[in-house]
Design an enzyme around this catalytic site. Structure first.
Site, mmCIF file in Angstrom:
data_model
loop_
_atom_site.group_PDB
_atom_site.id
_atom_site.type_symbol
_atom_site.label_atom_id
_atom_site.label_comp_id
_atom_site.label_asym_id
_atom_site.label_seq_id
_atom_site.Cartn_x
_atom_site.Cartn_y
_atom_site.Cartn_z
ATOM 1 N N ALA A 63 -30.084 -70.225 -32.756
ATOM 2 C CA ALA A 63 -28.787 -70.522 -33.359
ATOM 3 C C ALA A 63 -27.716 -70.228 -32.314
ATOM 4 C CB ALA A 63 -28.597 -69.636 -34.584
ATOM 5 N N GLY A 102 -33.758 -69.554 -33.972
ATOM 6 C CA GLY A 102 -33.593 -70.756 -34.783
ATOM 7 C C GLY A 102 -34.293 -71.968 -34.188
ATOM 8 N N GLU A 105 -37.708 -71.651 -35.340
ATOM 9 C CA GLU A 105 -37.699 -71.865 -36.796
ATOM 10 C C GLU A 105 -37.628 -73.358 -37.119
ATOM 11 O OE1 GLU A 105 -34.474 -68.935 -37.362
ATOM 12 O OE2 GLU A 105 -35.763 -68.093 -38.914
ATOM 13 N N GLU A 125 -34.562 -62.399 -32.605
ATOM 14 C CA GLU A 125 -33.365 -62.006 -33.353
ATOM 15 C C GLU A 125 -33.193 -60.498 -33.445
ATOM 16 O OE1 GLU A 125 -35.383 -64.482 -34.130
ATOM 17 O OE2 GLU A 125 -34.287 -66.158 -35.020
HETATM 18 N N1 3HC Z 1 -26.078 -68.987 -28.522
HETATM 19 C C1 3HC Z 1 -24.981 -69.149 -27.772
HETATM 20 N N2 3HC Z 1 -24.967 -69.039 -26.435
HETATM 21 C C2 3HC Z 1 -26.135 -68.770 -25.832
HETATM 22 C C3 3HC Z 1 -27.324 -68.575 -26.545
HETATM 23 C C4 3HC Z 1 -27.274 -68.698 -27.956
HETATM 24 N N3 3HC Z 1 -28.377 -68.559 -28.723
HETATM 25 N N4 3HC Z 1 -28.309 -68.299 -25.676
HETATM 26 C C5 3HC Z 1 -27.766 -68.321 -24.453
HETATM 27 N N5 3HC Z 1 -26.450 -68.600 -24.538
HETATM 28 C C6 3HC Z 1 -25.495 -68.781 -23.437
HETATM 29 C C7 3HC Z 1 -25.320 -67.510 -22.622
HETATM 30 O O1 3HC Z 1 -24.319 -66.685 -23.192
HETATM 31 C C8 3HC Z 1 -24.921 -68.058 -21.279
HETATM 32 O O2 3HC Z 1 -23.560 -68.418 -21.354
HETATM 33 P P1 3HC Z 1 -22.608 -68.278 -20.069
HETATM 34 O O3 3HC Z 1 -23.247 -69.127 -19.005
HETATM 35 O O4 3HC Z 1 -21.306 -68.756 -20.560
HETATM 36 O O5 3HC Z 1 -22.643 -66.811 -19.731
HETATM 37 C C9 3HC Z 1 -25.726 -69.351 -21.168
HETATM 38 O O6 3HC Z 1 -26.076 -69.694 -22.520
HETATM 39 C C10 3HC Z 1 -26.996 -69.228 -20.343
HETATM 40 O O7 3HC Z 1 -27.736 -68.114 -20.823
HETATM 41 P P2 3HC Z 1 -28.498 -67.121 -19.833
HETATM 42 O O8 3HC Z 1 -27.597 -66.757 -18.713
HETATM 43 O O9 3HC Z 1 -29.036 -66.036 -20.678
HETATM 44 O O10 3HC Z 1 -29.626 -68.083 -19.276
HETATM 45 P P3 3HC Z 1 -31.126 -67.724 -18.883
HETATM 46 O O11 3HC Z 1 -31.711 -68.974 -18.376
HETATM 47 O O12 3HC Z 1 -31.170 -66.496 -18.067
HETATM 48 O O13 3HC Z 1 -31.856 -67.350 -20.252
HETATM 49 C C11 3HC Z 1 -32.479 -67.628 -22.552
HETATM 50 C C12 3HC Z 1 -32.054 -68.318 -21.223
HETATM 51 C C13 3HC Z 1 -33.865 -66.994 -22.367
HETATM 52 C C14 3HC Z 1 -32.560 -68.692 -23.595
HETATM 53 C C15 3HC Z 1 -31.454 -66.538 -22.927
HETATM 54 O O14 3HC Z 1 -30.157 -67.094 -22.872
HETATM 55 C C16 3HC Z 1 -31.637 -65.953 -24.295
HETATM 56 O O15 3HC Z 1 -32.462 -65.076 -24.482
HETATM 57 N N6 3HC Z 1 -30.823 -66.418 -25.261
HETATM 58 C C17 3HC Z 1 -30.765 -65.851 -26.577
HETATM 59 C C18 3HC Z 1 -31.967 -66.240 -27.413
HETATM 60 C C19 3HC Z 1 -31.821 -65.685 -28.797
HETATM 61 O O16 3HC Z 1 -31.541 -64.519 -29.009
HETATM 62 N N7 3HC Z 1 -32.044 -66.549 -29.789
HETATM 63 C C20 3HC Z 1 -31.924 -66.159 -31.151
HETATM 64 C C21 3HC Z 1 -30.538 -66.413 -31.601
HETATM 65 S S1 3HC Z 1 -30.246 -65.803 -33.213
HETATM 66 C C22 3HC Z 1 -30.906 -66.966 -34.235
HETATM 67 O O17 3HC Z 1 -31.465 -67.922 -33.789
HETATM 68 C C23 3HC Z 1 -30.710 -66.698 -35.682
HETATM 69 C C24 3HC Z 1 -31.574 -67.573 -36.537
HETATM 70 O O18 3HC Z 1 -32.735 -66.855 -36.907
HETATM 71 C C25 3HC Z 1 -30.845 -67.988 -37.811
#
Ligand code: 3HC
Ligand code: NAI
Length: 688
Positions: A63, A102, A105, A125
């Site tokens: 998400a 997400g 999911e 998450e």
């Molecule tokens: N939402 C919004 N922005 C995100 C994002 C997300 N889920 N994931 C990454 N970004 C953004 C980062 O903030 C960064 O922004 P910036 O360049 O402006 O600083 C850009 O995307 C690139 O991210 P990284 O520098 O972290 O890139 P990497 O290639 O090193 O890593 C990744 C990629 C492994 C996908 C890492 O970004 C990551 O772990 N992201 C988060 C994944 C996550 O936690 N997903 C779950 C979200 S919660 C959810 O899904 C709820 C659901 O259950 C309802």
């Protein structure tokens, strides 16, 4: 069709491609067109199967975290998955890169999942203080079983495509062009014909609830006050004890509660703070190339630093004063790798490859081919200047010269050489091959390209980098000193080391200040105090008695027969009372609240001064330092975020109170702390 979601056709197979770079997060502007695409393909009789794939470097990473805490714009992810799951023709998620949160999911809403061999799949998450909120806790157990789902969801650690295939999460793994493989896969299953069972209607198989609960209880113990891991475990349990719809509703209720919690806000703050901390103005800067790295000193830090570089793929030249000390240092490195092999975290082959990266030397001339040289010799200005003088004479033009000093003035070292523009600090934390934090210290004359180069390098060796300025102790150790002086005062006033440490662990720290001192070695602080003409009545006496902590079996605690957990030592408590009596202090009862306020509020005030002096660029940078270098509880977001929760006005008020109570001079808050009390923000934070 939109800029973010495109449909293409290979005859009767439809390919929906999401393009929302960099990580294809499921933002509102993706969800709308994706819903339209799914509905139109569902209703299109010429379509036999639907594939969902992504453009760019990865499948959907989750998400859009920036949307949390704001009103949800429809369609939300859950509605999208309901629509997807209602489609009766076969649906396939084609996964490359990472399918996270997400993103996974959504993939669980498809009948099938195929993956590139290098793909990773996970529900991280929990690391944001949440649980999967779009059916992940209810659908994943139906594919991989409850215990495996529990481990994946509570740890948040993604698994590789092969493991996912073996576990039943993925139906096929491919090497090469994924889109072509996915189209062939979809065509084949469409040809065989349905019915295709949605994941929601599948059975998780038999769950041994006793084993599940034992595993969950073990995970709960490790959660250290964090709510999300417990909610994750509860939700997965619901998946096998309730109906699908009941479990889904329960998951939703838990998600809504967590997303609004301070812990999740804190963890989301840290997610963006870590990414923001490494950002420096880089426009027009050409980074230098780092091939070989030199490390001087093979002691505690030098050995760990050399390992960190070797682990990141850099060849390393390790320099010591004599062959004997060098051999000892290399021997320790080899032993450390052997421990990793015996624990199963490193293969024998990988160990051999890492060790092959090392070249030992006792001759400075051997550092002439290094592009980055990190000094980790004794903490002594004269010794450091001598080392950098030698480097100045032999290092190649443009080589970056770095010191791992904990406290010394890097500007002074830089001024002693002919190339101050190439000099900076790389302050690693012990053990340097394990600890994530790297304070990158920008000296007054450090060239922007040298700085940009090491920021990049830090990422390659897996460090969380924070750029800081020069001052005594930089960000972390300077604030630590503010905490340390109050810990000693509390002992003299009547608290025991055990009471203080317990107040810290109850707050969420992995250990308290005295446990940490015993682990790191009390002699380090003692030597540093002596060099600066400072004293600490109790810690100094312990060191004079040869009580350096765990390494001598005695420190603030007793460590019998090599035990790693200390027990209270009556001798230390007697010593504390004697020292208090000498100072005319009458012991009194001291509560946990006072311990926390008197040790952590000064930390915040020092952080405010650091911001004022621009030693740190943002309040959130300070949080990143404290969470990754010192174990500040992630659920509290770091000292500066936590200050916002406590309220800066309260912090000022209470510090004023404690100053009066303990007969100190009147408390003068840092001007920025006062401003924080007025406007409720540090004004420098990472966004998101
Ligand atoms: N939402 C919004 N922005 C995100 C994002 C997300 N889920 N994931 C990454 N970004 C953004 C980062 O903030 C960064 O922004 P910036 O360049 O402006 O600083 C850009 O995307 C690139 O991210 P990284 O520098 O972290 O890139 P990497 O290639 O090193 O890593 C990744 C990629 C492994 C996908 C890492 O970004 C990551 O772990 N992201 C988060 C994944 C996550 O936690 N997903 C779950 C979200 S919660 C959810 O899904 C709820 C659901 O259950 C309802
Ligand atoms: P250490 O005493 O374990 O190792 C220092 C090593 O440097 C010794 O092996 C010594 O033989 C070698 N050495 C001394 N002079 C040398 C020279 N001229 N040329 C080559 N090698 C030389 O010390 P430690 O703990 O590794 O500290 C090193 C530096 O790292 C210090 O500046 C310290 O402040 C800093 N530091 C230490 C941390 C810690 O937790 N120990 C944490 C972060 C920084």
């Amino acid at each position: 069709m939109s800029d973010f979601v495109k449909i293409s056709r290979d005859d009767d197979i439809a390919l929906v491609t999401i393009d929302n770079r960099p990580v294809n997060a499921l933002s509102f502007h993706v969800r709308g067109p994706l819903m339209q695409a799914l509905v139109s393909l569902r209703d299109d009789a010429s379509v036999a199967a639907i594939i969902i794939a992504c453009a760019g470097r990865t499948f959907i990473a989750g998400a859009d975290i920036t949307e949390f805490g704001k009103p949800v714009q429809q369609p939300d992810l859950r509605a999208l998955i309901v629509t997807l799951e209602s489609i009766t023709k076969p649906t396939v998620a084609a996964i490359h890169g990472t399918a996270l949160g997400g993103g996974l999911e959504l993939a669980l809403g498809c009948h099938f999942r195929v993956a590139d061999a290098g793909a990773k799949l996970g529900l991280p998450e929990v690391k944001l203080g949440l649980l999967p909120g779009a059916g992940g806790t209810v659908r994943l157990p139906r594919l991989v079983g409850a215990v495996k789902a529990l481990k994946m969801i509570v740890s948040g650690t993604p698994i590789g495509a092969t493991e996912a295939h073996a576990a039943g999460l993925v139906d096929a793994v491919f090497e090469g062009d994924l889109a072509t493989h996915a189209v062939n896969f979809a065509r084949e299953i469409a040809r065989k014909g349905g019915p295709f069972t949605p994941v929601r209607d599948r059975n998780a198989g038999e769950t041994n609830l006793g084993a599940f609960d034992a595993e969950a209880a073990d995970l709960a113990r490790k959660a250290r006050g964090l709510e999300a891991p417990l909610a994750c475990a509860q939700a997965v349990r619901n998946a096998v004890t309730l109906t699908f719809d009941e479990a889904l509703a329960a998951e939703r209720a838990l998600f809504v509660k967590l997303v609004a919690s301070d812990q999740s806000r804190a963890q989301r703050h840290l997610f963006f703070a870590e990414r923001e901390a490494a950002k420096i103005p880089a426009k027009g800067i050409v980074k230098r190339r780092i091939g070989r790295v030199g490390v001087i000193g093979a002691g505690t830090m030098g050995g760990g630093i050399a390992m960190a570089f070797a682990n990141g793929g850099y060849p390393v030249t390790l320099l010591e004063t004599s062959q004997e000390v060098l051999d000892r240092g290399l021997g320790t490195i080899e032993k450390n790798y052997a421990v990793s092999v015996s624990r199963g975290s490193l293969s024998e082959d990988a160990k051999r490859q890492r060790l092959a990266q090392f070249k030992g030397s006792t001759d400075y001339a051997d550092l002439a081919d290094c592009d980055l040289i990190v000094e980790a010799v004794f903490e002594d200005m004269a010794v450091k200047k001598e080392v950098f003088g030698k480097l100045d004479a032999i290092a190649k033009a443009g080589a970056i010269l770095a010191t791992n000093t904990s406290y010394l003035d890097i500007n002074e070292i830089a001024a002693s050489i002919s190339r101050p523009q190439d000099m900076l600090g790389l302050h690693f934390f012990s053990p340097a091959n394990v600890m994530k934090l790297l304070e990158i210290v920008r000296a007054d004359k450090t060239a922007p390209d040298a700085l940009a180069t090491v920021v990049d390098m830090a990422r390659r060796i897996g460090k969380v980098a924070v750029v800081v300025g020069v001052c005594h102790g930089f960000v972390g150790n300077r604030m630590l000193a503010a905490r340390g002086s109050e810990s000693e005062a509390l002992l003299l006033e009547g608290a025991t080391p055990g009471q203080i440490d317990k107040a810290f662990t109850d707050f969420g720290w992995p250990m308290g200040p005295f446990q940490m001192g015993d682990l790191a070695g009390l002699d380090i602080g003692w030597r540093n105090r002596k060099a600066r003409g400072l004293t600490a009545a109790i810690a100094d006496t312990l060191c004079e008695q040869g009580r350096f902590g765990q390494k001598t079996g005695r420190g603030f605690y007793l460590y019998e027969a090599g035990a790693r957990a200390g027990v209270p030592d009556p001798e230390v408590e007697t010593l504390i009372r004697e020292k208090a009596a000498e100072k005319g202090i009458k012991p009194r009862e001291i509560g946990a609240e006072e311990i926390i306020e008197r040790t952590l509020y000064p930390l915040v005030n020092e952080g405010a001064k650091i911001l004022e002096e621009k030693i740190a660029a943002r309040a959130s940078d300070i949080d990143v330092v404290w969470v990754n270098g010192y174990g500040f509880p992630i659920g509290k977001g770091g000292p500066m975020f936590w200050a916002g929760l406590e309220g800066a006005a309260r912090i000022i008020d209470r510090l004023d109170h404690w100053h009066r109570q303990t007969g100190k001079e009147v408390f003068k808050p840092a001007p920025l702390l006062k401003r924080m009390a007025e406007i409720g923000s540090w004004e420098t934070d990472a966004t998101g």
